[in-house]
Motif scaffolding. Sequence first.
Motif, short mmCIF file in Angstrom:
data_model
loop_
_atom_site.label_atom_id
_atom_site.label_comp_id
_atom_site.label_asym_id
_atom_site.label_seq_id
_atom_site.Cartn_x
_atom_site.Cartn_y
_atom_site.Cartn_z
N LEU A 107 0.82 -1.20 0.00
CA LEU A 107 0.00 0.00 0.00
C LEU A 107 0.86 1.25 0.00
N TRP A 108 1.99 1.23 0.69
CA TRP A 108 2.85 2.40 0.77
C TRP A 108 3.22 2.92 -0.62
N THR A 109 3.62 2.03 -1.51
CA THR A 109 4.01 2.44 -2.86
C THR A 109 2.83 3.03 -3.62
N ALA A 110 1.67 2.41 -3.52
CA ALA A 110 0.48 2.92 -4.21
C ALA A 110 0.12 4.31 -3.70
N GLN A 111 0.28 4.55 -2.40
CA GLN A 111 -0.05 5.86 -1.84
C GLN A 111 0.94 6.93 -2.29
N VAL A 112 2.20 6.58 -2.40
CA VAL A 112 3.18 7.53 -2.92
C VAL A 112 2.83 7.91 -4.36
N PHE A 113 2.45 6.92 -5.17
CA PHE A 113 2.05 7.21 -6.55
C PHE A 113 0.85 8.14 -6.59
N ALA A 114 -0.13 7.88 -5.72
CA ALA A 114 -1.32 8.72 -5.69
C ALA A 114 -0.96 10.16 -5.33
N LEU A 115 -0.11 10.33 -4.33
CA LEU A 115 0.32 11.68 -3.93
C LEU A 115 1.01 12.40 -5.08
N ARG A 116 1.92 11.71 -5.73
CA ARG A 116 2.69 12.34 -6.79
C ARG A 116 1.84 12.61 -8.03
N ALA A 117 0.90 11.73 -8.32
CA ALA A 117 0.00 11.98 -9.45
C ALA A 117 -0.85 13.21 -9.19
N ALA A 118 -1.36 13.34 -7.96
CA ALA A 118 -2.14 14.53 -7.61
C ALA A 118 -1.30 15.79 -7.71
N ALA A 119 -0.01 15.68 -7.35
CA ALA A 119 0.88 16.84 -7.42
C ALA A 119 1.12 17.30 -8.86
N THR A 120 0.97 16.39 -9.83
CA THR A 120 1.14 16.78 -11.22
C THR A 120 -0.13 17.38 -11.82
N GLY A 121 -1.21 17.42 -11.05
CA GLY A 121 -2.45 18.02 -11.53
C GLY A 121 -3.54 17.03 -11.86
N ALA A 122 -3.28 15.74 -11.68
CA ALA A 122 -4.31 14.74 -11.96
C ALA A 122 -5.29 14.65 -10.80
N ARG A 123 -6.53 14.31 -11.11
CA ARG A 123 -7.51 13.99 -10.08
C ARG A 123 -7.39 12.51 -9.76
N VAL A 124 -7.25 12.20 -8.47
CA VAL A 124 -7.04 10.82 -8.05
C VAL A 124 -8.29 10.34 -7.31
N ALA A 125 -8.86 9.24 -7.80
CA ALA A 125 -10.01 8.61 -7.15
C ALA A 125 -9.58 7.26 -6.62
N VAL A 126 -9.68 7.07 -5.31
CA VAL A 126 -9.25 5.83 -4.68
C VAL A 126 -10.49 5.00 -4.37
N GLU A 127 -10.54 3.80 -4.93
CA GLU A 127 -11.61 2.86 -4.65
C GLU A 127 -11.05 1.80 -3.69
N THR A 128 -11.57 1.77 -2.47
CA THR A 128 -10.94 0.93 -1.47
C THR A 128 -11.94 0.38 -0.47
N GLY A 129 -11.60 -0.79 0.10
CA GLY A 129 -12.37 -1.36 1.17
C GLY A 129 -11.78 -1.08 2.53
N THR A 259 11.90 3.40 -5.14
CA THR A 259 11.10 4.59 -4.83
C THR A 259 11.65 5.23 -3.56
N GLN A 260 12.17 6.43 -3.71
CA GLN A 260 12.76 7.16 -2.59
C GLN A 260 11.81 8.26 -2.14
N PRO A 261 11.30 8.19 -0.92
CA PRO A 261 10.33 9.19 -0.48
C PRO A 261 10.99 10.51 -0.13
N THR A 262 10.24 11.58 -0.28
CA THR A 262 10.68 12.89 0.18
C THR A 262 10.45 12.99 1.69
N ASP A 263 10.98 14.05 2.29
CA ASP A 263 10.76 14.25 3.73
C ASP A 263 9.28 14.38 4.04
#
Length: 276
Positions: A107-129, A259-263
């Motif tokens: 999950l950690w990697t997927a969440q980093v991708f979601a954060l970075r995609a949103a930072a580029t201007g994309a709308r992120v919709a998470v479908e989750t249980g 994948t190297q996270p930022t601070d």
Amino acid sequence: MTTRTADGPEGPGGPDGPAGPAAPGASAAPSGARPSAARRARGLLHAGFGLLGPRHGHHTLSAEDMDALSLPIGDDGVVIGVDAEGQSAVLGLNRPTPYEVVLIGGLWTAQVFALRAAATGARVAVETGRAQAWTQMVHAMGGGQNGLAVYDVGRVPPLGASAGTPVLVVRDCGMRPPRGRVVSGPWRSVLTLLPYLSPVAPRLIRQARLVGVQRVSPDEAGELGRSMGLPRDDVEALPTLADGVTLWCADRDRQYVMTQPTDAEIGLLGTPRRMD
């Protein structure tokens, strides 16, 4: 009274050249009178001669200096980490054609991708249980008002996507994700997260344009090697991958990425991990 050309007496053809028709909007001037520079410029533009060139030395560049000019051109997308040579690895999620990504990992990697995609201007919709696992991210991004929203499984609404407002759908629906109501399309990519290899994984892998694999068991690595045609070295490496390392596979291309996270990402999500 005479009517001058758009350039005045020193226009194309020189002072002895043939007189042309007056440019639209150009006014008549007494014989021998020289029009102002501004009026001559307007006449040139109206006559279709284009924009004026440089008027100062520091606006020009010699032919010998042209080779010194360079424009860096690289991939456009989300930086997902660094490759084995330490170069940035970029994943182009925003595409004019449908794009399916499967990540067999944490999950950690997927969440980093979601954060970075949103930072580029994309709308992120998470479908989750497990909405609680995404709550901290949603709060950190303004309660869903800044490009990231969380929905229950099967509750993702229709999402209009365009080149100006691309969409990324992250499907965090467990080992057996149901078929999604919102599928990939132009400017709408779908990232499906699988914590482990499951019975539905072969179907999802066949449909995907890109597959990422993090650390798995030796049995899972062997099955992936057979279904994806991985060489023996990769099959043996998959059970030993460090946290945050992903083997990305697209057609015949394979690349290991760290994948190297930022601070800020560490403060929000913690350090890289395979298990949640």
